[in-house]
Design an enzyme around this catalytic site. Structure first.
Site, short mmCIF file in Angstrom:
data_model
loop_
_atom_site.label_atom_id
_atom_site.label_comp_id
_atom_site.label_asym_id
_atom_site.label_seq_id
_atom_site.Cartn_x
_atom_site.Cartn_y
_atom_site.Cartn_z
N GLN A 11 0.77 -1.27 -0.08
CA GLN A 11 0.10 -0.07 -0.01
C GLN A 11 0.89 1.40 0.12
OE1 GLN A 11 -3.26 -0.61 2.77
NE2 GLN A 11 -4.09 1.69 2.47
N SER A 90 3.77 -5.65 3.37
CA SER A 90 2.54 -5.35 4.06
C SER A 90 1.65 -6.10 3.12
CB SER A 90 2.20 -3.83 4.06
OG SER A 90 1.19 -3.86 4.78
N LEU A 91 0.68 -5.49 2.58
CA LEU A 91 -0.52 -6.21 1.78
C LEU A 91 0.09 -7.28 0.76
CD1 LEU A 91 -1.87 -5.47 -1.12
CD2 LEU A 91 -2.15 -3.26 -0.02
N ARG A 115 -9.22 -7.96 4.84
CA ARG A 115 -7.97 -7.41 5.54
C ARG A 115 -8.15 -5.68 5.32
NH1 ARG A 115 -2.71 -5.17 4.31
NH2 ARG A 115 -1.19 -5.86 5.97
N HIS A 195 0.32 -1.19 11.00
CA HIS A 195 1.24 -1.81 11.56
C HIS A 195 1.47 -1.27 13.21
CE1 HIS A 195 1.77 -4.50 8.14
NE2 HIS A 195 1.58 -3.27 7.21
N GLN A 251 0.77 -9.68 11.54
CA GLN A 251 1.52 -8.60 10.68
C GLN A 251 0.76 -7.24 10.54
OE1 GLN A 251 0.35 -7.53 7.04
NE2 GLN A 251 2.03 -8.42 6.04
#
Length: 320
Positions: A11, A90-91, A115, A195, A251
């Site tokens: 992202q 991340s994603l 998510r 996060h 995560q």
């Protein structure tokens, strides 16, 4: 020559028109976008024609970047490029797990949609944002974040770039502290303090969703986890599947250990890094973290052709 790793964009890399030209030329990429549209109508249109404001909304960003990431990786694979290991930021980690076969394409896409909703809801409950801090080492940034208040280092991107997430007030204080320390802080194009502890509810919701809906398979190639900078468990037993689910759920509310991830890939003999998906953020981080490595990007047909030429696979034709 050493090994090749795919790095799946995260992202913040999104931009209008991403993936459009590749999908027009490459059947493997087009198939990914078609499958995404079947599960979430309008996904490809958002990628190809959506505005920056539309794409910056978390509920749109995550499925769109996921689709673009996976489309680029599948296009490379169709031309015979097979990575020795993968990692996603991340994603992007969900796209990496999907490409590696730990999740089916449909499971990965549905998971990233959930998510996005969970993280968007958490961001609305706990408004916050993120700053990229440049020119300072991670230890200094950790100290400044503690001094600023509700702020936490969450993305360890390179030796001189650490992203901090937190409340608007704490990040304003951080801006002043960073400047005084000789660094530079820049806003990150996201809509929440990802996060960070602000995402703990999202992690719990992800864990519940995974427990009830997803059975993680063993990945066919190593996937280096953001949480641990170590490979996801490769076993096919229930305990390994459960550990994979717990790692991915955690995560969302824990730091991305990207510097350590790159070093782990290097330790495994990787010397060529190909960023799949929008932008060139991850190749830039690899160049600033590692020495004597080759970095390439693959989002457009021209970039795909350049990768194939560089790797000596330009004569290969796409698989049917």
């Amino acid at each position: 020559m050493g090994g090749v790793a795919f790095l799946f964009a995260g992202q913040g890399a999104q931009h209008p028109g991403m993936g459009a030209a590749l999908a027009e030329r490459e059947a493997a990429a087009q198939a990914v976008f078609a499958a995404a549209d079947a599960l979430r109508p309008g996904t490809s249109d958002q990628c190809f024609s959506g505005t920056a404001d539309e794409l910056n909304q978390t509920a749109n960003t995550q499925p769109c970047v996921f689709a673009c990431d996976l489309a680029c990786a599948k296009a490379l694979e169709a031309h015979g490029v097979t990575p020795a290991a993968v990692a996603g930021f991340s994603l992007g980690e969900i796209a990496a797990l999907t490409f590696a076969g730990a999740l089916s394409d449909a499971q990965g896409f549905e998971l990233v949609c959930h998510r996005a909703r969970f993280m968007d809801a958490a961001a609305r409950r706990h408004p916050g944002s993120m700053r990229a801090v440049l020119k300072l080492d991670a230890e200094t940034v950790e100290h400044l974040a503690r001094e600023a208040g509700e702020a936490w280092p969450v993305n360890y991107n390179s030796p001189k770039q650490t992203v901090v997430a937190g409340s608007p007030e704490a990040l304003e204080a951080l801006d002043v502290l960073v400047k005084a320390a000789g660094g530079r802080s820049m806003p990150v194009a996201v809509s929440g303090a990802f996060h960070s502890p602000y995402m703990e509810q999202a992690s719990r919701e992800l864990a519940a969703y995974l427990d009830g809906n997803v059975q993680f398979a063993a990945p066919r190639i190593p996937v280096i986890a953001n949480l641990t900078a170590a490979p996801y468990p490769s076993g096919s037993d229930e305990a390994a599947a459960q550990e994979r689910a717990e790692t991915l759920a955690a995560q969302a509310s824990h730091p991305v250990q990207w510097v350590n991830t790159l070093h782990e890939l290097e330790r495994r003999g990787i010397d060529t890094f190909i960023e799949v998906g929008p932008g060139k953020t991850l190749t830039g981080l690899a160049k600033r973290t590692l020495s004597d490595v080759k970095v390439l990007s693959c989002e457009t047909p021209e970039e795909l052709d350049a990768v194939l030429t560089e790797l000596g696979t330009a004569g290969l034709t796409p698989a049917n």
